[in-house]
Design a protein around this motif. Sequence first.
Motif, mmCIF file in Angstrom:
data_model
loop_
_atom_site.group_PDB
_atom_site.id
_atom_site.type_symbol
_atom_site.label_atom_id
_atom_site.label_comp_id
_atom_site.label_asym_id
_atom_site.label_seq_id
_atom_site.Cartn_x
_atom_site.Cartn_y
_atom_site.Cartn_z
ATOM 1 N N THR A 19 10.530 -3.302 12.764
ATOM 2 C CA THR A 19 9.575 -2.367 13.363
ATOM 3 C C THR A 19 10.259 -1.461 14.372
ATOM 4 O O THR A 19 10.043 -0.243 14.398
ATOM 5 C CB THR A 19 8.429 -3.132 14.039
ATOM 6 N N GLY A 20 11.109 -2.050 15.234
ATOM 7 C CA GLY A 20 11.826 -1.251 16.225
ATOM 8 C C GLY A 20 12.774 -0.259 15.580
ATOM 9 O O GLY A 20 12.887 0.883 16.011
ATOM 10 N N ALA A 21 13.456 -0.694 14.513
ATOM 11 C CA ALA A 21 14.368 0.202 13.811
ATOM 12 C C ALA A 21 13.608 1.366 13.185
ATOM 13 O O ALA A 21 14.047 2.516 13.246
ATOM 14 C CB ALA A 21 15.129 -0.571 12.742
ATOM 15 N N ALA A 22 12.461 1.056 12.579
ATOM 16 C CA ALA A 22 11.657 2.103 11.955
ATOM 17 C C ALA A 22 11.199 3.130 12.988
ATOM 18 O O ALA A 22 11.224 4.338 12.740
ATOM 19 C CB ALA A 22 10.455 1.482 11.255
ATOM 20 N N ALA A 23 10.804 2.661 14.171
ATOM 21 C CA ALA A 23 10.345 3.575 15.223
ATOM 22 C C ALA A 23 11.459 4.512 15.659
ATOM 23 O O ALA A 23 11.244 5.713 15.843
ATOM 24 C CB ALA A 23 9.812 2.769 16.411
ATOM 25 N N GLN A 24 12.671 3.970 15.837
ATOM 26 C CA GLN A 24 13.782 4.814 16.282
ATOM 27 C C GLN A 24 14.227 5.787 15.209
ATOM 28 O O GLN A 24 14.678 6.902 15.499
ATOM 29 C CB GLN A 24 14.958 3.937 16.711
ATOM 30 N N LEU A 25 14.092 5.377 13.949
ATOM 31 C CA LEU A 25 14.523 6.240 12.850
ATOM 32 C C LEU A 25 13.408 7.142 12.340
ATOM 33 O O LEU A 25 13.585 7.858 11.358
ATOM 34 C CB LEU A 25 15.064 5.377 11.702
ATOM 35 N N ASP A 26 12.256 7.059 13.026
ATOM 36 C CA ASP A 26 11.120 7.933 12.710
ATOM 37 C C ASP A 26 10.672 7.750 11.261
ATOM 38 O O ASP A 26 10.531 8.720 10.511
ATOM 39 C CB ASP A 26 11.492 9.393 12.969
ATOM 40 N N MET A 27 10.440 6.473 10.881
ATOM 41 C CA MET A 27 9.943 6.172 9.542
ATOM 42 C C MET A 27 8.945 5.027 9.623
ATOM 43 O O MET A 27 8.828 4.353 10.651
ATOM 44 C CB MET A 27 11.105 5.794 8.610
ATOM 45 N N ARG A 28 8.215 4.816 8.553
ATOM 46 C CA ARG A 28 7.258 3.712 8.521
ATOM 47 C C ARG A 28 8.003 2.386 8.424
ATOM 48 O O ARG A 28 9.091 2.299 7.842
ATOM 49 C CB ARG A 28 6.303 3.870 7.340
ATOM 50 N N THR A 29 7.389 1.347 8.977
ATOM 51 C CA THR A 29 7.994 0.016 8.924
ATOM 52 C C THR A 29 8.207 -0.421 7.473
ATOM 53 O O THR A 29 9.235 -1.025 7.131
ATOM 54 C CB THR A 29 7.104 -1.004 9.654
ATOM 55 N N ALA A 30 7.263 -0.099 6.596
ATOM 56 C CA ALA A 30 7.383 -0.478 5.185
ATOM 57 C C ALA A 30 8.597 0.188 4.549
ATOM 58 O O ALA A 30 9.285 -0.403 3.709
ATOM 59 C CB ALA A 30 6.113 -0.106 4.430
ATOM 60 N N THR A 31 8.875 1.421 4.949
ATOM 61 C CA THR A 31 10.041 2.134 4.405
ATOM 62 C C THR A 31 11.336 1.467 4.841
ATOM 63 O O THR A 31 12.270 1.291 4.047
ATOM 64 C CB THR A 31 10.021 3.602 4.855
ATOM 65 N N ALA A 32 11.413 1.093 6.130
ATOM 66 C CA ALA A 32 12.607 0.413 6.635
ATOM 67 C C ALA A 32 12.787 -0.945 5.966
ATOM 68 O O ALA A 32 13.900 -1.345 5.615
ATOM 69 C CB ALA A 32 12.507 0.257 8.149
ATOM 70 N N SER A 33 11.688 -1.658 5.799
ATOM 71 C CA SER A 33 11.750 -2.974 5.153
ATOM 72 C C SER A 33 12.241 -2.853 3.712
ATOM 73 O O SER A 33 13.056 -3.658 3.241
ATOM 74 C CB SER A 33 10.371 -3.632 5.189
ATOM 75 N N ALA A 34 11.782 -1.828 3.002
ATOM 76 C CA ALA A 34 12.200 -1.617 1.620
ATOM 77 C C ALA A 34 13.693 -1.288 1.550
ATOM 78 O O ALA A 34 14.395 -1.748 0.643
ATOM 79 C CB ALA A 34 11.383 -0.501 0.991
ATOM 80 N N ALA A 35 14.188 -0.516 2.512
ATOM 81 C CA ALA A 35 15.613 -0.182 2.545
ATOM 82 C C ALA A 35 16.451 -1.432 2.738
ATOM 83 O O ALA A 35 17.482 -1.621 2.079
ATOM 84 C CB ALA A 35 15.883 0.830 3.650
ATOM 85 N N LEU A 36 16.017 -2.298 3.653
ATOM 86 C CA LEU A 36 16.735 -3.540 3.895
ATOM 87 C C LEU A 36 16.755 -4.414 2.639
ATOM 88 O O LEU A 36 17.796 -4.978 2.266
ATOM 89 C CB LEU A 36 16.084 -4.290 5.066
ATOM 90 N N LYS A 37 15.628 -4.500 1.970
ATOM 91 C CA LYS A 37 15.545 -5.320 0.764
ATOM 92 C C LYS A 37 16.442 -4.769 -0.341
ATOM 93 O O LYS A 37 17.060 -5.529 -1.100
ATOM 94 C CB LYS A 37 14.096 -5.400 0.288
ATOM 95 N N ARG A 38 16.543 -3.449 -0.446
ATOM 96 C CA ARG A 38 17.406 -2.855 -1.471
ATOM 97 C C ARG A 38 18.868 -3.233 -1.241
ATOM 98 O O ARG A 38 19.606 -3.571 -2.174
ATOM 99 C CB ARG A 38 17.249 -1.328 -1.487
#
Length: 311
Positions: A19-38
């Motif tokens: 969640t914190g990473a998504a906020a700093q990168l100006d993206m949704r938490t779901a988007t950041a989570s999907a990137a990590l999973k990929r």
Amino acid sequence: MLLEDLQVVLKVAELRSITGAAAQLDMRTATASAALKRVERQLGMDLFIRTTRRLRLSSAGERYIPQCEQALLLLEQATQNVRDDLDIVDGELRITLSSDLGRNLVTPWLDEFMENYPKVSLKTYISDSNIDFYRDAVDIALRYGSPDDANLYGFKICKVPGLLCATPDYLQQHGTPQHPHDLPAHNGLFYQLYDIIHDLWSFTRDGTEYKIKMSGNRASNDGDLVRRWCVAGKGVAVKSCLDMSNDLLSGRVVNLLPEYKPPATELWLICPNRQLITPPVRLLRDHLKAKCSRVLNKLVEEALIDEQDTL
């Protein structure tokens, strides 16, 4: 493997939070989570161990993350070297500014900078509190005071004299102080930070320091509001000469007790690491130095401050 996905992984590792990473990168938490999973799917291993409260690096993550960070750093440096060679000035500047300086002086300067370099985009954050580079999505900060953290990098823009000021109308109504000891009879306008009211003012003349405990009916954590109160004739205030420069030059306020000097400060452009000292940042540093020098020289020419105080 996408470069953007790896940047998400590194930010998650830094903050231990998707969640914190998504906020700093100006993206949704779901988007950041999907990137990590990929990334984890392509590697065939888990980089993080998930708990109910936070993430921690797995043994594989502890080996992978530092090498990934180094690889991306080398790639970024190579890209920057090419841009330097080609004199390319672009990218995003994320800068934090103090309320008074930012609104009344620096914002027009930034507009001019972007006109000169139209490929540069800008995000500004106005706050009188010192920014946390590791928590907030900010690359550079323009603020008073030299860096107090050895891990930060900074450029001194200029020395900034302080001054005691009030409007002619206020002085006509309440009298003009002749000595710092006269000030307690006047209404102080105070800056307040973290519930601490800065109502103990100090002045120096010929090596002698005068500490004056003031009283007043207004205090704010917004430096621009303190300036507005002063310009409205609500009392006396101690401010930087840059913050008050337009008001001094227009005659809206006067410099009181000029022979008694409030503490001077310095204006610095600060970065959390060397990688953020990009060509746009260096050009902005030079732009700000030139602009501040012009303002200070004008104040000296009009005899509103002493030249010696700016050296």
